[in-house]
Motif scaffolding. Structure first.
Motif, PDB file in Angstrom:
ATOM      1  N   GLN A   3      48.632  60.714  70.958  1.00 21.02           N
ATOM      2  CA  GLN A   3      47.847  61.462  71.930  1.00 21.02           C
ATOM      3  C   GLN A   3      46.395  61.016  71.886  1.00 21.02           C
ATOM      4  OE1 GLN A   3      48.383  65.652  71.468  1.00 21.02           O
ATOM      5  NE2 GLN A   3      47.238  66.196  73.301  1.00 21.02           N
ATOM      6  N   THR A   4      45.800  60.852  73.057  1.00 22.90           N
ATOM      7  CA  THR A   4      44.401  60.450  73.132  1.00 22.90           C
ATOM      8  C   THR A   4      43.504  61.585  72.657  1.00 22.90           C
ATOM      9  OG1 THR A   4      44.856  59.011  75.019  1.00 22.90           O
ATOM     10  CG2 THR A   4      42.574  59.659  74.677  1.00 22.90           C
ATOM     11  N   ILE A  28      45.590  65.751  76.540  1.00 21.25           N
ATOM     12  CA  ILE A  28      44.511  65.068  75.835  1.00 21.25           C
ATOM     13  C   ILE A  28      43.995  65.987  74.734  1.00 21.25           C
ATOM     14  CG2 ILE A  28      42.163  64.153  76.032  1.00 21.25           C
ATOM     15  CD1 ILE A  28      42.806  63.347  78.889  1.00 21.25           C
ATOM     16  N   ASP A  49      39.053  58.664  70.251  1.00 24.65           N
ATOM     17  CA  ASP A  49      39.296  57.427  70.996  1.00 24.65           C
ATOM     18  C   ASP A  49      38.210  57.182  72.039  1.00 24.65           C
ATOM     19  OD1 ASP A  49      41.980  56.818  69.848  1.00 24.65           O
ATOM     20  OD2 ASP A  49      42.492  58.721  70.803  1.00 24.65           O
ATOM     21  N   ARG A 115      41.001  57.009  81.126  1.00 23.36           N
ATOM     22  CA  ARG A 115      42.193  56.172  81.108  1.00 23.36           C
ATOM     23  C   ARG A 115      41.885  54.734  81.508  1.00 23.36           C
ATOM     24  NH1 ARG A 115      46.232  60.866  83.537  1.00 23.36           N
ATOM     25  NH2 ARG A 115      46.634  61.839  81.497  1.00 23.36           N
ATOM     26  N   LEU A 118      40.352  53.031  78.469  1.00 25.38           N
ATOM     27  CA  LEU A 118      41.363  52.731  77.455  1.00 25.38           C
ATOM     28  C   LEU A 118      42.256  51.571  77.886  1.00 25.38           C
ATOM     29  CD1 LEU A 118      42.334  56.354  76.338  1.00 25.38           C
ATOM     30  CD2 LEU A 118      40.891  54.696  75.131  1.00 25.38           C
TER      31      LEU A 118
END
Length: 231
Positions: A3-4, A28, A49, A115, A118
């Motif tokens: 999980q982020t 999230i 992250d 997103r 990432l």
């Protein structure tokens, strides 16, 4: 897939609550801080992250926190600002931020930016062995395989996007590339920022290569930049 985890540092409880509610729906993992100093403490403990920093915070403002984070980590940073001013955006990028969002913002847009960042950080698959050969230009060597740069006999540290931008220019020496082309080639089509990001990163690259006895990135006014060691 893990999980982020996202750190949101903002002293406005309403903003934090809006983000929390939307992040829960998007699965999230949210960790929060209410001021700049707490943001650094949470950063050290949680190792998120992505970091989202409000510019205007007590104790330490977002710019100061961004500067401190960049001394130790390459974690992606998104700045939140209530001002739609060029100065804030450029300063944040110069300090190492990866993106910015102007208040009021849509939580959906914020998640989209997270997103996108990432995705851009995912390592590219090496397809052709030829692209792994070092790029050598007099006293500048770019090792694509090790992602290392030697300038005037010294190893120079580059942030990931700075390295990618220099490589993109060095692969086409003498060719003029517009800011828009460089954004698409290095940041990707899903980048939400503006072309001024390129100028900020070029400035950083030039500073890191200041030991070279020549300029290797040249500004082509009104268009963009080109690479060359003998201009």
């Amino acid at each position: 897939m893990a999980q982020t985890k996202v750190l949101v540092a903002d002293d406005d409880p309403n903003v934090r609550e809006i983000i929390r509610l939307y992040f829960e729906k998007q699965m999230i993992d949210l960790v929060v801080a209410t001021d700049g100093r707490e943001a650094l403490e949470v950063m050290e403990k949680e190792m998120p992250d992505v970091v989202i920093l409000d510019v205007m915070m007590p104790q330490m403002d977002g710019f100061e926190v961004c500067r401190e984070i960049r001394k130790k980590w390459d974690t992606p940073i998104i700045m939140l600002t209530a001002k739609d001013e060029e100065f804030d955006r450029v300063l944040g990028l110069e300090l190492g931020a990866d993106d910015y969002v102007t208040k009021p913002f849509s939580p959906r847009e914020l998640v989209a930016r997270i997103r996108a960042i990432l995705r851009r950080m995912q390592p590219k698959v090496k397809v052709e062995e030829e692209v792994l050969r070092p790029l050598v230009f007099d006293q500048l060597t770019i090792d694509l395989d090790k992602r290392e740069i030697m300038a005037a006999g010294e190893k120079v540290s580059f942030r990931p996007k700075e390295f990618d931008l220099l490589v993109q220019l060095a692969k086409s020496p003498g060719s003029v590339l517009s800011r828009e082309q460089l954004l698409e080639q290095v940041w990707g089509f899903d980048y939400f920022g503006d072309a001024r990001t390129i100028d900020v990163h070029i400035k950083k690259i030039r500073q890191r290569l200041d030991k070279l006895p020549y300029e290797c990135i040249h500004t082509v006014w009104g268009i963009g930049y080109k690479f060359g060691v003998d201009d």
